[in-house]
Write an enzyme that holds these catalytic residues in place. Sequence first.
Site, PDB file in Angstrom:
ATOM      1  N   HIS A  50       1.222  19.463  -3.661  1.00  0.00           N
ATOM      2  CA  HIS A  50       0.554  20.672  -3.410  1.00  0.00           C
ATOM      3  C   HIS A  50       1.524  21.579  -3.069  1.00  0.00           C
ATOM      4  O   HIS A  50       2.634  21.290  -2.799  1.00  0.00           O
ATOM      5  CB  HIS A  50      -0.419  20.441  -1.914  1.00  0.00           C
ATOM      6  N   HIS A 132       7.709  26.028  -1.863  1.00  0.00           N
ATOM      7  CA  HIS A 132       8.121  24.593  -2.500  1.00  0.00           C
ATOM      8  C   HIS A 132       7.302  23.631  -2.636  1.00  0.00           C
ATOM      9  O   HIS A 132       6.361  23.473  -1.761  1.00  0.00           O
ATOM     10  CB  HIS A 132       9.400  24.214  -1.972  1.00  0.00           C
TER      11      HIS A 132
HETATM   12  P1  2AM Z   1       7.382  19.404   3.089  1.00  0.00           P
HETATM   13  O1  2AM Z   1       6.700  18.883   1.932  1.00  0.00           O
HETATM   14  O2  2AM Z   1       8.706  20.238   2.844  1.00  0.00           O
HETATM   15  O3  2AM Z   1       7.606  18.304   4.217  1.00  0.00           O
HETATM   16  C1  2AM Z   1       2.116  18.504   5.293  1.00  0.00           C
HETATM   17  O4  2AM Z   1       3.240  17.885   5.860  1.00  0.00           O
HETATM   18  C2  2AM Z   1       2.783  19.799   4.240  1.00  0.00           C
HETATM   19  O5  2AM Z   1       3.203  20.619   5.356  1.00  0.00           O
HETATM   20  C3  2AM Z   1       4.169  19.361   3.477  1.00  0.00           C
HETATM   21  O6  2AM Z   1       3.950  20.106   2.388  1.00  0.00           O
HETATM   22  C4  2AM Z   1       5.192  19.886   4.608  1.00  0.00           C
HETATM   23  O7  2AM Z   1       6.252  20.244   3.798  1.00  0.00           O
HETATM   24  C5  2AM Z   1       4.563  20.883   5.138  1.00  0.00           C
HETATM   25  N1  2AM Z   1       5.228  21.364   6.475  1.00  0.00           N
HETATM   26  C6  2AM Z   1       5.626  22.536   6.720  1.00  0.00           C
HETATM   27  N2  2AM Z   1       5.919  22.495   7.778  1.00  0.00           N
HETATM   28  C7  2AM Z   1       5.880  21.343   8.650  1.00  0.00           C
HETATM   29  C8  2AM Z   1       6.299  20.565   9.623  1.00  0.00           C
HETATM   30  N3  2AM Z   1       6.953  21.447  10.645  1.00  0.00           N
HETATM   31  N4  2AM Z   1       5.984  19.198   9.833  1.00  0.00           N
HETATM   32  C9  2AM Z   1       5.274  18.725   8.798  1.00  0.00           C
HETATM   33  N5  2AM Z   1       5.235  19.129   7.652  1.00  0.00           N
HETATM   34  C10 2AM Z   1       5.551  20.596   7.666  1.00  0.00           C
END
Ligand code: 2AM
Length: 181
Positions: A50, A132
């Site tokens: 996603h 991303h």
């Molecule tokens: P990531 O893939 O870069 O870890 C669920 O966790 C989604 O929220 C993921 O896409 C994650 O990004 C994003 N996300 C953004 N900020 C976050 C945070 N502080 N903690 C966990 N997930 C975060």
Amino acid sequence: MTETAPTQAGARRLFFALWPDATTRDALNRTGLWLFRHWGGRRMRADTLHLTLSFLGDVPAAQLDVLLLDIQAIAIKRFELSFDRPGYWLHNHIGWLGLSQPSAPLEALVQALRDQLGERAIPFDNRPYTPHVTLLRKSHGGKTVACLPVRWSVDEFVLVASDPQSDGAHYEVLERWPLPG
Ligand code: 2AM
């Protein structure tokens, strides 16, 4: 980012996202396999791929009701994204696919969501937005890799709950908001 159990009883870990259709998901998954061959690590399961728009974290049940009932449709027309830029972050060992060019409609969508959350006093991660799709975790990274671009037709955004489990986070789409055609 590290997934940990919610801290408050009845709270759910939530985020707004773009969720790919089957064709886009397959293309992202193929890119994940390609990057894995170069950069190692743990591939994200295809059903979890996603693009996060706004991360809320642990949201109490009462605020979840506000989100489900109160978040308004956003008047940004459907748009296309081209995910053409693979990257690797040393600080969290994530391998990802992003955009080489900024997308004005994507940035407008994220800002419109942030505005609605702010108006409802719902906290969210307000660090600068870096679009991303995470494809690898615990990756060692490596030299620059070229990828075929993945086209993504964006026609809705969704609210997702994240449920941490032993094989990684499981995600449930709670609500969908279509974009106008
Ligand atoms: P990531 O893939 O870069 O870890 C669920 O966790 C989604 O929220 C993921 O896409 C994650 O990004 C994003 N996300 C953004 N900020 C976050 C945070 N502080 N903690 C966990 N997930 C975060």
